[in-house]
Structures are given as structure tokens and as C-alpha cells.
Design an enzyme around this catalytic site. Sequence first.
Site, PDB file in Angstrom:
ATOM      1  CG  ASP A 129      40.304  29.792  37.171  1.00  0.00           C
ATOM      2  OD1 ASP A 129      40.452  30.565  36.218  1.00  0.00           O
ATOM      3  OD2 ASP A 129      40.560  30.138  38.359  1.00  0.00           O
TER       4      ASP A 129
ATOM      5  CG  ASN B 156      46.210  32.419  31.258  1.00  0.00           C
ATOM      6  OD1 ASN B 156      46.599  33.504  30.838  1.00  0.00           O
ATOM      7  ND2 ASN B 156      45.136  32.299  32.053  1.00  0.00           N
TER       8      ASN B 156
ATOM      9  CE1 TYR C  10      52.111  39.244  37.084  1.00  0.00           C
ATOM     10  CE2 TYR C  10      53.643  40.503  35.733  1.00  0.00           C
ATOM     11  CZ  TYR C  10      52.470  39.785  35.856  1.00  0.00           C
ATOM     12  OH  TYR C  10      51.658  39.595  34.753  1.00  0.00           O
TER      13      TYR C  10
ATOM     14  CE  LYS D 274      53.268  36.546  34.576  1.00  0.00           C
ATOM     15  NZ  LYS D 274      52.462  35.385  34.150  1.00  0.00           N
TER      16      LYS D 274
ATOM     17  CB  ILE E 256      45.587  42.451  28.888  1.00  0.00           C
ATOM     18  CG1 ILE E 256      46.879  42.068  28.148  1.00  0.00           C
ATOM     19  CG2 ILE E 256      44.348  41.999  28.136  1.00  0.00           C
ATOM     20  CD1 ILE E 256      47.056  42.664  26.775  1.00  0.00           C
TER      21      ILE E 256
ATOM     22  CB  THR F  69      42.060  40.870  32.321  1.00  0.00           C
ATOM     23  OG1 THR F  69      43.094  41.035  33.298  1.00  0.00           O
ATOM     24  CG2 THR F  69      42.664  40.675  30.948  1.00  0.00           C
TER      25      THR F  69
HETATM   26  P1  NAP Z   1      42.635  37.264  35.570  1.00  0.00           P
HETATM   27  O1  NAP Z   1      41.572  37.890  34.768  1.00  0.00           O
HETATM   28  O2  NAP Z   1      42.760  37.600  37.024  1.00  0.00           O
HETATM   29  O3  NAP Z   1      42.485  35.666  35.413  1.00  0.00           O
HETATM   30  C1  NAP Z   1      43.367  34.793  36.055  1.00  0.00           C
HETATM   31  C2  NAP Z   1      42.613  33.553  36.473  1.00  0.00           C
HETATM   32  O4  NAP Z   1      43.554  32.670  37.134  1.00  0.00           O
HETATM   33  C3  NAP Z   1      41.495  33.840  37.503  1.00  0.00           C
HETATM   34  O5  NAP Z   1      40.349  33.078  37.226  1.00  0.00           O
HETATM   35  C4  NAP Z   1      42.157  33.427  38.806  1.00  0.00           C
HETATM   36  O6  NAP Z   1      41.224  33.039  39.789  1.00  0.00           O
HETATM   37  C5  NAP Z   1      42.977  32.253  38.355  1.00  0.00           C
HETATM   38  N1  NAP Z   1      44.005  31.896  39.327  1.00  0.00           N
HETATM   39  C6  NAP Z   1      44.593  32.673  40.275  1.00  0.00           C
HETATM   40  N2  NAP Z   1      45.449  31.945  41.013  1.00  0.00           N
HETATM   41  C7  NAP Z   1      45.394  30.678  40.515  1.00  0.00           C
HETATM   42  C8  NAP Z   1      46.017  29.467  40.872  1.00  0.00           C
HETATM   43  N3  NAP Z   1      46.872  29.398  41.907  1.00  0.00           N
HETATM   44  N4  NAP Z   1      45.717  28.360  40.165  1.00  0.00           N
HETATM   45  C9  NAP Z   1      44.854  28.404  39.131  1.00  0.00           C
HETATM   46  N5  NAP Z   1      44.200  29.520  38.757  1.00  0.00           N
HETATM   47  C10 NAP Z   1      44.476  30.650  39.445  1.00  0.00           C
HETATM   48  O7  NAP Z   1      44.085  37.548  34.958  1.00  0.00           O
HETATM   49  P2  NAP Z   1      44.557  37.837  33.453  1.00  0.00           P
HETATM   50  O8  NAP Z   1      44.799  39.290  33.323  1.00  0.00           O
HETATM   51  O9  NAP Z   1      43.706  37.143  32.471  1.00  0.00           O
HETATM   52  O10 NAP Z   1      46.005  37.156  33.514  1.00  0.00           O
HETATM   53  C11 NAP Z   1      46.251  35.878  32.985  1.00  0.00           C
HETATM   54  C12 NAP Z   1      47.743  35.700  32.828  1.00  0.00           C
HETATM   55  O11 NAP Z   1      48.254  36.716  31.979  1.00  0.00           O
HETATM   56  C13 NAP Z   1      48.534  35.800  34.133  1.00  0.00           C
HETATM   57  O12 NAP Z   1      49.598  34.869  34.100  1.00  0.00           O
HETATM   58  C14 NAP Z   1      49.067  37.209  34.099  1.00  0.00           C
HETATM   59  O13 NAP Z   1      50.243  37.366  34.853  1.00  0.00           O
HETATM   60  C15 NAP Z   1      49.321  37.368  32.614  1.00  0.00           C
HETATM   61  N6  NAP Z   1      49.394  38.760  32.172  1.00  0.00           N
HETATM   62  C16 NAP Z   1      48.349  39.602  32.390  1.00  0.00           C
HETATM   63  C17 NAP Z   1      48.472  40.922  31.982  1.00  0.00           C
HETATM   64  C18 NAP Z   1      47.368  41.927  32.205  1.00  0.00           C
HETATM   65  O14 NAP Z   1      47.632  43.121  32.068  1.00  0.00           O
HETATM   66  N7  NAP Z   1      46.139  41.525  32.528  1.00  0.00           N
HETATM   67  C19 NAP Z   1      49.643  41.354  31.355  1.00  0.00           C
HETATM   68  C20 NAP Z   1      50.679  40.445  31.133  1.00  0.00           C
HETATM   69  C21 NAP Z   1      50.539  39.137  31.556  1.00  0.00           C
HETATM   70  P3  NAP Z   1      40.727  34.159  40.858  1.00  0.00           P
HETATM   71  O15 NAP Z   1      39.876  35.108  40.078  1.00  0.00           O
HETATM   72  O16 NAP Z   1      39.930  33.375  41.855  1.00  0.00           O
HETATM   73  O17 NAP Z   1      41.949  34.787  41.423  1.00  0.00           O
END
Ligand code: NAP
Length: 250
Positions: A38, A91, A157, A161, A190, A192
Site C-alpha cells: 500500500d 486492487n 474513474y 475502470k 462497497i 469501504t
Molecule cells: P479504500 O478502502 O480507499 O482502499 C484503497 C487503498 O489503496 C488505501 O489504503 C489507499 O491508501 C491505497 N492507495 C491509494 N492510492 C494508492 C496508490 N497510488 N498506490 C497504492 N495504494 C494506493 O478503497 P476500496 O473501496 O477498498 O477500493 C479498492 C479498489 O476497489 C479500488 O480500485 C476501487 O476503485 C475499487 N472499487 C471500489 C468500490 C467501492 O464501492 N468501494 C467499487 C468498485 C470498485 P490511502 O488510504 O492512503 O488513500
Amino acid sequence: MEQLFSGKVAVVTGAGSGIGEATALLYAASGAKVIVSDVNEKGGNSVTEVIRKAGGDAQFEKCDVSKPAECERLVNAALKHYGRLDVACNNAGIGGEQALIADMSVEGFDKVIAVNLASIFYCMKSQIPAMLENGGGAIVNMSSILGQVGFAHSAGYVAAKHGVVGLTQNAGIEYSARGIRVNAVGPGFIDTPLLAQAPPEMKAALVSKHPIGRLGRAEEVAELVIWLSSEKASFVTGAYYPVDGAYLAP
Ligand code: NAP
């Protein structure tokens, strides 16, 4: 828990929070040695500790996936620490700037493309040669429902994607016969930390778009990632799998 990944090494980017965290925990519980990666050291170290305390084997490696040299270094760290790489979940991602296209800054658009799309290319570019050394592997790239349809105020975004799906198809075509399966996962919304800043009325509006009647949980996405990463999915490659409470169905 079924030990689907005994003797295998998995890397998860963005593993310090949300979907990446749930995925890293499930890989570890399923027998993998996990490189927890991360840009956020606090989150990454904390997930690594949780895995170790549960008796698993994990190592934290800081990596900003928008930087190609850091993605290469991440794979080298896996090889140095564990001697091989079998599985990767690419991810890490950000929500990006929210604006109509005409109002979106070039910097905001470029940033989300770098973190959410170019990163997938950088990661796979380094992961694939390492996996070929072992005779194969499995890669799961994190797309979204927004890899299939549009969503107002999120052009960068959505473009990123959709691009993840295309890159995944290409990698599947190029490397499946050489033992590397590559798939994309498309979560609905999701619950999160990525959505934490959304006001309650916006969350309610998002819920209403999912016929199942709720947002998803990170663990529900992780279950699909684990299946796609395992030998159970041995004929599944170059594909996009939604995990979205029927968001895309209507
Ligand atoms: P999250 O809880 O914000 O976790 C993402 C993690 O990635 C955080 O620890 C973040 O660090 C880290 N990050 C951000 N920029 C980065 C970089 N440049 N290099 C490495 N790590 C980085 O997000 P999540 O909801 O689990 O999402 C994970 C993935 O699922 C993403 O690709 C997102 O687009 C996708 N997704 C999410 C949803 C949803 O509704 N949550 C839906 C569809 C797809 P910081 O906290 O310091 O920013």
C-alpha cells in the site's frame, strides 16, 4: 479454511484498507504467503500484523502503484523475500475528482488514470515475467461496475475502470496459453473507507441502485477474487466478473 494457496506467494496492492485488506486476509487464511502492499504505511503495516497474529506469513512493502519503478520494486521484493510470485490482486485505486467532463481538471483526470489504470499495466508488466518463471500464475485486476457503464461526474474513474477490463482481456489473450490466467472483478458500491466521505443521502441513493437492497461488503468481493485466483477457476481467463447485487442487471 480450505488451503487453496499452500506454498504460493500472493501480492495485493492497496491492501491496507477495504477490499484489498479483505483480500489479503483471505489469501493468508487460505494458505498464501502475502506481500501486503500500500502507499499507506499505517494501513499496510496494520494488516500485516493482523495476518501474523493469526499465524499467517506476511510482509509489508510500500508501493505507489502510479509509479512504474515502484511496481517493479514490489515484484522484486516478493522474489527477494519469498523467492517466487504466483498470484496478484491489482486492487489499489482512488475515487478521483468528481465533476462534469467540462469542469474536470486535467490533473484530476490524469491522476485517476495513473492510479487506477496505468498502474494495472505497470504491475502486470513486472508480475508476468516473475510468474512465467514458475510456469504460470493468476492475476485479478480490480475494475468496477463502472468498468461496464457510465456514472455522472466520474468520467476519469469510468474511463480507467473500462480500461482495466480491456487490459485484462488483452493479458488473457496473450498469456493464458503460457499458464497465466488474468481476470477482472467488477464490484458494485462497497461499504469501504473509499465511500466514507459520502453523505448519508448519497449512500441511500447508491443503495437504491442495487436491486439486492444494500451496499456490498469488502469480504464479498474478496471471496470472488480468491476463487478467480485459485485452481478452481482453471478455465476462467480474460473475463470480467461483476459482484454487484444486480446493479448491472436491469
Ligand atoms: P479504500 O478502502 O480507499 O482502499 C484503497 C487503498 O489503496 C488505501 O489504503 C489507499 O491508501 C491505497 N492507495 C491509494 N492510492 C494508492 C496508490 N497510488 N498506490 C497504492 N495504494 C494506493 O478503497 P476500496 O473501496 O477498498 O477500493 C479498492 C479498489 O476497489 C479500488 O480500485 C476501487 O476503485 C475499487 N472499487 C471500489 C468500490 C467501492 O464501492 N468501494 C467499487 C468498485 C470498485 P490511502 O488510504 O492512503 O488513500
